[in-house]
Design a protein around this motif. Sequence first.
Motif, short mmCIF file in Angstrom:
data_model
loop_
_atom_site.label_atom_id
_atom_site.label_comp_id
_atom_site.label_asym_id
_atom_site.label_seq_id
_atom_site.Cartn_x
_atom_site.Cartn_y
_atom_site.Cartn_z
N VAL A 150 1.12 -1.05 -0.08
CA VAL A 150 -0.13 -0.07 -0.22
C VAL A 150 0.45 0.96 0.01
O VAL A 150 2.06 1.08 0.62
CB VAL A 150 -1.28 0.71 0.81
CG1 VAL A 150 -2.11 -1.45 1.23
CG2 VAL A 150 -0.02 -0.56 2.18
N TYR A 151 0.39 2.46 -0.77
CA TYR A 151 1.14 3.56 -0.70
C TYR A 151 0.72 4.22 0.39
O TYR A 151 -0.09 4.73 1.28
CB TYR A 151 0.91 4.33 -1.37
CG TYR A 151 1.15 5.36 -2.04
CD1 TYR A 151 2.53 5.61 -2.55
CD2 TYR A 151 1.53 6.64 -1.39
CE1 TYR A 151 3.02 6.21 -3.36
CE2 TYR A 151 1.84 8.73 -1.73
CZ TYR A 151 2.71 7.64 -2.90
OH TYR A 151 3.69 9.10 -2.54
N GLY A 156 6.06 8.23 1.50
CA GLY A 156 5.97 8.42 -0.10
C GLY A 156 6.88 6.66 -0.70
O GLY A 156 7.02 6.93 -1.19
N ASP A 157 6.35 6.30 -0.16
CA ASP A 157 7.11 5.13 -0.68
C ASP A 157 5.87 3.36 -0.10
O ASP A 157 4.76 3.89 0.45
CB ASP A 157 8.15 4.38 0.09
CG ASP A 157 9.09 3.70 -0.60
OD1 ASP A 157 8.19 2.83 -1.96
OD2 ASP A 157 9.34 3.04 -0.31
N TRP A 158 5.49 2.36 -1.12
CA TRP A 158 5.18 1.53 -1.12
C TRP A 158 5.61 0.53 0.26
O TRP A 158 6.77 0.78 -0.10
CB TRP A 158 4.79 0.69 -2.52
CG TRP A 158 4.88 1.42 -3.28
CD1 TRP A 158 5.20 2.28 -4.49
CD2 TRP A 158 2.59 1.59 -3.81
NE1 TRP A 158 4.36 2.69 -5.51
CE2 TRP A 158 2.46 2.77 -4.71
CE3 TRP A 158 1.91 1.12 -3.13
CZ2 TRP A 158 1.37 2.40 -5.12
CZ3 TRP A 158 0.45 0.88 -3.83
CH2 TRP A 158 0.33 1.61 -5.29
#
Length: 224
Positions: A150-151, A156-158
């Motif tokens: 999930v984001y 700012g990353d998965w």
Amino acid sequence: MTGGVALDSHSHLVDRINGGAMDVDAQNNAALSVADSTATGRLPIAVNKPTPFTFDLGNLLAHDPNPVPAEADEEALAATARDAAQALINQLLSTCEIKSTTEGVHLVLPAPQFALPREKPIPQPKEATKWERFAAKKGIKDKKRDGNKVYDEASGDWVPKWGYKGKNKDAENSWLVEVDEKKEEKTGKAHDARADSRHDRKERVRRNERKQRANDSKSRRPGV
């Protein structure tokens, strides 16, 4: 090569084969006796037994039906094993097709005649769980998973949904948490929101594990 026995194309054995040293139809080899082999230091290539060997070349198997004497010593047993190996090699070279490729010289083996037994029993089919039987009865199919990522807007990353550094642990690792005033007024003491979140998550895991064990136990009962 599949279904073949590879021989090193540069070995001394291949040179002797190409020169007819192991040609079982050659008169010199057929007439070679034990006395000749003793004089030359080589054992005879022709193997003569009262009852002929039977072969399963696909399994590289030579069956010797001749009984072994009860008083046979190690030397006699070694000679019997040597004769069986020699007879198997003679049969392979006289009946199997020999191919030479860039990988070497190969003997093309026929299909096996005997089905060899398994080392371990065939695995039993796994019993369906209560949910699997219910889903099959109702025609429920598994939903396609949309992945385990999930984001995370903060980083700012998965990130993973669960597990190590999972999104479900945000409340436990957040530097700022909201105090549940109603809960504190009801219990009369302060609560650690991070510890409560961690306790609730672990309790959900334990509850799911208990349900899974109960379903597995029910599925193993006869007549269920």
